[in-house]
Write a protein that holds these residues in place. Structure first.
Motif, PDB file in Angstrom:
ATOM      1  N   HIS A  74      -6.616 -10.846   3.012  1.00 28.36           N
ATOM      2  CA  HIS A  74      -5.606 -10.850   4.078  1.00 28.36           C
ATOM      3  C   HIS A  74      -5.041  -9.453   4.330  1.00 28.36           C
ATOM      4  CE1 HIS A  74      -1.303 -11.355   5.416  1.00 28.36           C
ATOM      5  NE2 HIS A  74      -1.931 -12.092   6.322  1.00 28.36           N
ATOM      6  N   LEU A  75      -5.336  -8.502   3.449  1.00 26.50           N
ATOM      7  CA  LEU A  75      -4.733  -7.166   3.495  1.00 26.50           C
ATOM      8  C   LEU A  75      -5.012  -6.452   4.815  1.00 26.50           C
ATOM      9  CD1 LEU A  75      -3.341  -4.755   2.071  1.00 26.50           C
ATOM     10  CD2 LEU A  75      -5.598  -4.152   1.154  1.00 26.50           C
ATOM     11  N   GLN A  76      -3.958  -5.859   5.378  1.00 28.30           N
ATOM     12  CA  GLN A  76      -4.064  -5.005   6.558  1.00 28.30           C
ATOM     13  C   GLN A  76      -3.639  -3.590   6.145  1.00 28.30           C
ATOM     14  OE1 GLN A  76      -4.851  -5.724   9.861  1.00 28.30           O
ATOM     15  NE2 GLN A  76      -5.339  -7.872   9.492  1.00 28.30           N
ATOM     16  N   ILE A  77      -4.586  -2.648   6.125  1.00 28.84           N
ATOM     17  CA  ILE A  77      -4.282  -1.280   5.709  1.00 28.84           C
ATOM     18  C   ILE A  77      -3.490  -0.581   6.806  1.00 28.84           C
ATOM     19  CG2 ILE A  77      -5.268   0.936   5.036  1.00 28.84           C
ATOM     20  CD1 ILE A  77      -7.636  -0.565   3.896  1.00 28.84           C
ATOM     21  N   PRO A  78      -2.318  -0.026   6.485  1.00 32.10           N
ATOM     22  CA  PRO A  78      -1.457   0.564   7.521  1.00 32.10           C
ATOM     23  C   PRO A  78      -2.064   1.802   8.183  1.00 32.10           C
ATOM     24  CG  PRO A  78      -0.234   0.162   5.480  1.00 32.10           C
ATOM     25  CD  PRO A  78      -1.686  -0.012   5.158  1.00 32.10           C
ATOM     26  N   VAL A  79      -1.471   2.182   9.318  1.00 30.37           N
ATOM     27  CA  VAL A  79      -1.857   3.398  10.039  1.00 30.37           C
ATOM     28  C   VAL A  79      -1.171   4.582   9.371  1.00 30.37           C
ATOM     29  CG1 VAL A  79      -1.814   4.606  12.255  1.00 30.37           C
ATOM     30  CG2 VAL A  79      -2.072   2.115  12.185  1.00 30.37           C
ATOM     31  N   VAL A  80      -1.894   5.692   9.198  1.00 30.51           N
ATOM     32  CA  VAL A  80      -1.312   6.912   8.623  1.00 30.51           C
ATOM     33  C   VAL A  80      -1.657   8.110   9.488  1.00 30.51           C
ATOM     34  CG1 VAL A  80      -1.298   6.104   6.228  1.00 30.51           C
ATOM     35  CG2 VAL A  80      -3.335   7.194   7.138  1.00 30.51           C
ATOM     36  N   MET A 136       0.839  -1.194   0.000  1.00 33.03           N
ATOM     37  CA  MET A 136       0.000   0.000   0.000  1.00 33.03           C
ATOM     38  C   MET A 136       0.879   1.250   0.000  1.00 33.03           C
ATOM     39  SD  MET A 136      -3.048  -1.329   0.066  1.00 33.03           S
ATOM     40  CE  MET A 136      -4.151   0.009   0.538  1.00 33.03           C
ATOM     41  N   GLU A 137       0.522   2.227  -0.842  1.00 29.70           N
ATOM     42  CA  GLU A 137       1.230   3.500  -0.883  1.00 29.70           C
ATOM     43  C   GLU A 137       0.216   4.635  -0.945  1.00 29.70           C
ATOM     44  OE1 GLU A 137       4.239   3.910  -3.814  1.00 29.70           O
ATOM     45  OE2 GLU A 137       5.342   2.110  -3.186  1.00 29.70           O
ATOM     46  N   VAL A 138       0.630   5.804  -0.406  1.00 31.59           N
ATOM     47  CA  VAL A 138      -0.234   6.985  -0.423  1.00 31.59           C
ATOM     48  C   VAL A 138      -0.018   7.740  -1.725  1.00 31.59           C
ATOM     49  CG1 VAL A 138      -0.820   9.147   0.727  1.00 31.59           C
ATOM     50  CG2 VAL A 138      -0.152   7.157   2.087  1.00 31.59           C
ATOM     51  N   MET A 139      -1.122   8.134  -2.362  1.00 29.28           N
ATOM     52  CA  MET A 139      -1.044   8.868  -3.625  1.00 29.28           C
ATOM     53  C   MET A 139      -2.018  10.038  -3.589  1.00 29.28           C
ATOM     54  SD  MET A 139      -3.465   6.914  -6.335  1.00 29.28           S
ATOM     55  CE  MET A 139      -5.254   6.929  -6.045  1.00 29.28           C
ATOM     56  N   VAL A 197      -7.800  11.580   2.687  1.00 31.18           N
ATOM     57  CA  VAL A 197      -8.226  12.978   2.783  1.00 31.18           C
ATOM     58  C   VAL A 197      -8.802  13.357   1.430  1.00 31.18           C
ATOM     59  CG1 VAL A 197      -7.551  15.358   3.242  1.00 31.18           C
ATOM     60  CG2 VAL A 197      -6.419  13.488   4.470  1.00 31.18           C
ATOM     61  N   ASN A 198     -10.083  13.730   1.416  1.00 34.96           N
ATOM     62  CA  ASN A 198     -10.778  13.985   0.159  1.00 34.96           C
ATOM     63  C   ASN A 198     -10.004  14.969  -0.719  1.00 34.96           C
ATOM     64  OD1 ASN A 198     -12.645  14.593  -1.895  1.00 34.96           O
ATOM     65  ND2 ASN A 198     -14.357  14.246  -0.509  1.00 34.96           N
ATOM     66  N   GLY A 199      -9.675  14.526  -1.921  1.00 30.32           N
ATOM     67  CA  GLY A 199      -8.999  15.371  -2.882  1.00 30.32           C
ATOM     68  C   GLY A 199      -7.505  15.521  -2.672  1.00 30.32           C
ATOM     69  N   LYS A 200      -6.986  14.996  -1.558  1.00 31.12           N
ATOM     70  CA  LYS A 200      -5.566  15.203  -1.251  1.00 31.12           C
ATOM     71  C   LYS A 200      -4.771  13.904  -1.118  1.00 31.12           C
ATOM     72  CE  LYS A 200      -6.151  19.649   1.094  1.00 31.12           C
ATOM     73  NZ  LYS A 200      -5.911  20.413   2.355  1.00 31.12           N
ATOM     74  N   ALA A 201      -5.371  12.885  -0.524  1.00 33.21           N
ATOM     75  CA  ALA A 201      -4.611  11.650  -0.285  1.00 33.21           C
ATOM     76  C   ALA A 201      -5.535  10.437  -0.317  1.00 33.21           C
ATOM     77  CB  ALA A 201      -3.884  11.716   1.050  1.00 33.21           C
ATOM     78  N   ALA A 202      -5.032   9.375  -0.913  1.00 26.20           N
ATOM     79  CA  ALA A 202      -5.767   8.105  -0.969  1.00 26.20           C
ATOM     80  C   ALA A 202      -4.758   6.982  -1.114  1.00 26.20           C
ATOM     81  CB  ALA A 202      -6.756   8.105  -2.135  1.00 26.20           C
TER      82      ALA A 202
END
Length: 276
Positions: free
Chosen positions: A176-182, A78-81, A141-146
């Motif tokens: 099995h995916l665990q979404i990381p803490v941000v 998972m990566e932030v975009m 964050v709507n429009g900024k990060a996903a």
């Protein structure tokens, strides 16, 4: 006497092997007449299927899937975009399927496998069209990060029904995916929080802990071969290479929550029709 029998058995095996190599289609059709496969498996019986979740420790979600000898490894990072302007409140996924020479004799060293981009496209189309993933759930964050989920699938052994096994591995990896803490850093940017940084955050985490990705449905497929009056499933690579007419059926198993949502939409539509 025993030496003569052993020699006779060896000769018979060599004759069968030679016939199989020279006339592969006739060899398999003889077994079809007896409702068996060359490995003595009954036509109505499937090969063993196994899943091993969490096989890649460094990935956010992973799985090793096997159907018979066919083996695929799926891993998600998972990566932030920055989300697109068209979908500011949604994340996305990127799928890549790879085949290396170790997985099959038809994959040549130094040359990309012809089947790899085709299966990549099939996987993307199947997962996206199934509605399995709520992409709004990947928004930060709507429009900024996903989130963007990079799903890499590696074929370790290609012995038939490759797409079926790859899809099985992909779905299992997402389950099995665990979404990381941000959290937000001092510049207002979204950053992934490691376990070491958990107690040193100046800002509250956007999500308090790792969380599972909710799947609205589960996709799976069945690849069959149509040959004369026969429809065969769960095929080996040899059988697929001899009998060319392949048909893949994609199926979707809905979760209870998704069924309730669809029932609600349907009831509302019926109500509107009756009102009109």
């Amino acid at each position: 006497m025993s030496s003569t029998n052993a020699s006779s058995d060896l000769s018979s095996e060599m004759e069968v092997d030679a016939f199989r190599r020279l006339f592969p289609l006739r060899f398999h059709e003889r077994h079809l007449l007896e409702s068996t496969c060359p490995d003595a498996k009954n036509l109505g019986k499937a090969r063993d299927t196994t899943l091993a979740l969490g096989t890649v420790a460094s990935a956010d979600g992973s799985d090793l899937a096997k159907i018979g000898c066919t083996t695929t490894l799926a891993a998600i990072k998972m990566e932030v975009m920055t989300p697109t302007i068209e979908s500011p409140d949604e994340g996305c996924i990127a799928i890549d399927f790879q085949m290396h020479p170790i997985c099959s004799p038809i994959v040549r060293p130094g040359r990309p496998a012809d089947a790899a981009p085709v299966i990549s496209k099939q996987l993307s189309d199947t997962i996206l069209s199934s509605g399995m993933i709520y992409f709004k759930e990947l928004s930060l964050v709507n429009g900024k990060a996903a989130w963007i989920a990079y799903l890499d699938i590696y074929c370790l052994d290609a012995d038939g029904t490759l797409f079926d096994d790859a899809l099985l591995a992909a779905v299992a990896a997402f389950s099995h995916l665990q979404i990381p803490v941000v959290s937000l850093n001092g510049d207002g940017r979204v950053v992934v929080v490691s376990e070491k940084d958990g107690g040193k955050l100046k800002c509250e985490p956007i999500n308090k802990g790792k969380r599972k990705l909710k799947l609205s449905s589960v996709s799976f497929s069945l690849t069959c071969i149509l040959h004369k009056n026969y429809m065969l499933a769960d095929l080996t690579a040899e059988e697929e290479s001899i009998m060319k007419t392949l048909v893949t059926v994609d199926c979707i198993a809905l979760t209870r929550q998704r069924v309730k949502e669809l029932q609600k939409v349907l009831n509302e539509a019926i109500f509107e029709i009756e009102g009109d």
